[in-house]
Enzyme design. Structure first.
Site, short mmCIF file in Angstrom:
data_model
loop_
_atom_site.label_atom_id
_atom_site.label_comp_id
_atom_site.label_asym_id
_atom_site.label_seq_id
_atom_site.Cartn_x
_atom_site.Cartn_y
_atom_site.Cartn_z
N SER A 84 0.80 -1.23 0.00
CA SER A 84 0.00 0.00 0.00
C SER A 84 0.83 1.28 0.00
O SER A 84 0.32 2.35 -0.34
CB SER A 84 -0.93 0.03 1.22
OG SER A 84 -1.86 -1.01 1.14
N THR B 9 -1.71 3.74 3.80
CA THR B 9 -2.56 4.50 2.87
C THR B 9 -2.86 5.92 3.36
O THR B 9 -2.53 6.89 2.67
CB THR B 9 -3.85 3.71 2.55
OG1 THR B 9 -3.49 2.40 2.14
CG2 THR B 9 -4.66 4.38 1.46
N GLU C 12 -9.98 3.33 26.74
CA GLU C 12 -10.93 2.28 26.37
C GLU C 12 -10.53 0.92 26.94
O GLU C 12 -11.38 0.16 27.39
CB GLU C 12 -11.06 2.20 24.84
CG GLU C 12 -12.13 1.23 24.34
CD GLU C 12 -12.36 1.31 22.84
OE1 GLU C 12 -11.54 1.94 22.14
OE2 GLU C 12 -13.37 0.74 22.37
N PHE D 283 -10.22 6.05 17.31
CA PHE D 283 -11.27 5.24 17.93
C PHE D 283 -10.83 3.85 18.35
O PHE D 283 -11.63 3.10 18.89
CB PHE D 283 -12.48 5.18 16.99
CG PHE D 283 -13.01 6.55 16.66
CD1 PHE D 283 -13.69 7.29 17.63
CD2 PHE D 283 -12.80 7.13 15.42
CE1 PHE D 283 -14.17 8.56 17.34
CE2 PHE D 283 -13.27 8.40 15.12
CZ PHE D 283 -13.96 9.12 16.09
N GLU E 71 -10.40 6.16 3.40
CA GLU E 71 -9.96 4.78 3.13
C GLU E 71 -10.84 3.77 3.84
O GLU E 71 -11.07 3.85 5.05
CB GLU E 71 -8.51 4.56 3.60
CG GLU E 71 -8.03 3.18 3.20
CD GLU E 71 -6.80 2.68 3.97
OE1 GLU E 71 -6.07 1.87 3.38
OE2 GLU E 71 -6.58 3.06 5.12
N ASP F 263 -8.63 -5.04 3.01
CA ASP F 263 -7.32 -5.66 2.86
C ASP F 263 -7.02 -6.63 4.00
O ASP F 263 -6.54 -7.75 3.76
CB ASP F 263 -6.28 -4.53 2.83
CG ASP F 263 -4.85 -5.02 2.77
OD1 ASP F 263 -4.47 -5.56 1.71
OD2 ASP F 263 -4.12 -4.88 3.77
N HIS G 123 -6.33 -10.65 3.82
CA HIS G 123 -5.09 -11.27 4.31
C HIS G 123 -5.41 -12.45 5.24
O HIS G 123 -4.68 -13.43 5.29
CB HIS G 123 -4.23 -10.25 5.08
CG HIS G 123 -3.43 -9.34 4.20
ND1 HIS G 123 -2.57 -9.81 3.23
CD2 HIS G 123 -3.34 -7.99 4.14
CE1 HIS G 123 -1.99 -8.78 2.62
NE2 HIS G 123 -2.46 -7.66 3.15
N ASP H 118 -5.81 0.47 -3.94
CA ASP H 118 -4.36 0.58 -4.08
C ASP H 118 -3.78 -0.64 -4.80
O ASP H 118 -2.81 -0.54 -5.53
CB ASP H 118 -3.69 0.80 -2.71
CG ASP H 118 -4.25 -0.10 -1.62
OD1 ASP H 118 -5.15 -0.91 -1.89
OD2 ASP H 118 -3.76 0.01 -0.49
N HIS H 119 -4.40 -1.80 -4.57
CA HIS H 119 -3.94 -3.05 -5.17
C HIS H 119 -5.04 -4.07 -5.00
O HIS H 119 -5.99 -3.84 -4.26
CB HIS H 119 -2.64 -3.54 -4.50
CG HIS H 119 -2.81 -3.66 -3.01
ND1 HIS H 119 -3.56 -4.67 -2.43
CD2 HIS H 119 -2.40 -2.88 -1.99
CE1 HIS H 119 -3.57 -4.50 -1.12
NE2 HIS H 119 -2.90 -3.41 -0.82
#
Ligand SMILES: [Zn+2]
Length: 528
Positions: free
Chosen positions: A121, A186, A249, A298, A342, A347, A351, A388-389
């Site tokens: 990326s 990205t 959190e 977040f 994005e 992605d 993966h 991106d790919h």
């Protein structure tokens, strides 16, 4: 008889005729096929040509540009996400269109980088935001940069000016939104310049390396970019927190060695009306009219997948909600804006060999695009949606129309009946429509004496189901074929044909009329 001829014959006779002619077990199977009449196909084609003839080129400049990137959203992902969304709303699915598939202009983007046939990326986003093809793992620096370069002066000299920085120099407001960490490749390529994409916090760098880490770069932007960047929202909170600081959190600690709390620095350096939020409640409370600069982090790392978001401890806004709030913030500038959004986790699910989460995140990206389209004037806002790919993700077999896209391949009812199509292994096992060429979904079935797992009793539409993969790898890989570029708005017609990925930058620059702000390196006057 060839498969195609068999299929054609099966389609030529109605399901009713088939059900009486075939075996009783077959008669109980549901009718397959779409709802379209013979005339429907013809009229839809006529409508397409009529609309195409009416397409006009918006030759004037764009006030705003929104660049949506579905990380890893190859064309097979778009197709499968389209079918899944169509099936979720109760249709067969194939005829459905994602929001951006209705855009009038389309191109193919060649995603290789300066040194990679199949890219990561970092150089791909660098290509889209700087106009240059760069090297594996590097963010908005040219290919002459040495990997692991720690001299800030060398990085500075080799830096490539980004469309975000140039939009800022032109007086526009800018924004970045991602479901991944804001420091991830990205989003980071829009504002950071570094030879190692992994240097997200200072603790990720080698000791003594003087190049600023990516989180630090986001806080220490040039005065022009710092003023312009009205909104930055995503994950990656711990990269902005010192090791001594307790996460609100999860109660865990930050990962910065330098003791700096960059979230507080954002608030302290962006003026009296700057804000930092980390939960859904905090996000909802932000008034875009009274907030000048908004940082939202977040999650400790990446934000949740859309499929898991509802279960998040402190809640998270969706990609659509973040897009909406960002546009509200950015629209206050009459000179316009540049926004990058994005869908960062399509992605990650790929993966992991987990198609369902990838597709649900792609559908969420489509919803965010729809929201952006509705909130902006198509005569003044260029919207580009691309990836991106790609990934090694496939849609295979001869499943019938409307077959569950997450299910086993079931053919059009024919002489085989409607049983899942069997593979040519000894046991004639069924297989899923969706699969990967490599990744963790490869099953080591040697122990069971089978070549492949028996999925006939498996819920392949379960959220955690991992599609089969041909080659065993710990993580499924990116793929090297072209990705799509969808565009609408002023100068959208420049998106056409077969494009080098870096030409996307040139289209955006032309649309925004930024030519006088273009440099081979960054504007040194604007640096600290
Ligand atoms: Zn990836």
């Amino acid at each position: 008889m060839s498969k195609l001829i068999r299929k054609t014959m099966a389609l030529a006779v109605s399901a009713a005729v088939l059900s009486t002619a075939m075996s009783p077990s077959f008669a109980a199977e549901p009718t397959v096929g779409g709802q379209e009449s013979v005339q429907d196909w013809y009229e839809a084609g006529n409508d397409f040509v009529r609309d195409a003839n009416r397409l006009h080129r918006s030759m004037h400049k764009a006030k705003n540009v929104i660049l949506f990137v579905g990380d890893g959203m190859g064309i097979s992902t778009e197709t499968a996400a389209r079918i899944l969304e169509g099936q979720i709303i109760g249709n067969t699915g194939e005829e459905h269109r994602l929001s951006f598939e209705k855009f009038p202009y389309l191109a193919l983007s060649k995603t290789y980088s300066w040194d990679q046939q199949t890219s990561d990326s970092a150089p791909t986003m660098t290509a889209m935001v700087t106009g240059y093809k760069a090297r594996e793992g590097m963010l908005s620096v040219n290919h002459l940069t040495t990997r692991g370069e720690c001299d800030p002066a060398v990085i500075e000299a080799n830096s490539l000016s980004t469309i975000l920085e140039q939009s800022a120099a032109a007086g526009k407001s800018t924004g970045i939104v991602s479901t991944a960490r804001l420091t991830h490749a990205t989003p980071a390529a829009t504002f950071a310049h570094t030879s190692v994409r992994d240097w997200e916090a200072d603790s990720n760098k080698p000791t003594g390396c003087a190049v600023k880490d990516i989180a630090q770069q986001l806080i220490e932007l040039s005065p022009t970019v710092s003023k312009s960047l009205k909104v930055a929202m995503g994950g990656g909170r711990t990269y902005f927190m010192p090791k001594t600081m307790v996460d609100p959190e999860y109660g865990s600690k930050g990962r910065r060695n330098d003791g700096r709390d960059l979230t507080a620095e954002w608030v302290n350096t962006r003026g009296a009306n700057a804000q930092y939020v980390w939960s859904k409640a905090g996000f909802d409370a932000v008034n875009p009219n009274t907030t000048s600069h908004l940082l939202g982090l977040f999650e400790n790392s990446h934000m949740q997948y859309e499929a898991d978001r509802a279960a998040d401890k402190s809640g998270e806004p969706s990609l659509t909600e973040m897009t909406e709030k960002s546009i509200q913030m950015l629209q206050k500038n009459r000179k316009g804006f540049f926004l990058h959004v994005e869908g960062g986790r399509i992605d990650h699910a790929h993966h992991a060999g987990n198609a369902k989460r990838a597709l649900l995140d792609a559908i969420e990206l489509s919803k965010a695009v729809q929201k952006a389209y509705e909130m902006t004037d198509p005569e003044e806002t260029l919207i580009i949606v691309t990836a991106d790919h790609s990934h090694t993700f496939t849609i295979a077999g001869y499943p019938h129309r409307g077959n569950d896209i997450l299910g086993l391949v079931a053919e059009v009812p024919d002489v085989d009946g409607n049983a899942p199509e069997a593979a040519k292994d000894k046991l004639g096992l069924p297989y899923t429509t969706l699969g990967y060429a490599n990744g963790p979904g490869w099953r080591d079935a040697v122990a069971t004496g089978q070549k492949r797992p028996d999925l006939s009793a498996t819920d392949t539409a379960a959220l955690n189901f991992m599609q089969e993969a041909t080659v065993p790898l710990g993580s499924e890989t990116h793929a090297g074929e072209d990705v799509a570029v969808h565009a609408t708005g002023p100068m959208a017609h420049l998106v056409h044909g077969s494009m080098e990925q870096n030409w996307i930058y040139h289209v955006m620059r032309e649309a925004l009329d930024l030519s006088e702000h273009h440099h081979h390196g960054r504007d040194h006057k604007n640096q600290h």
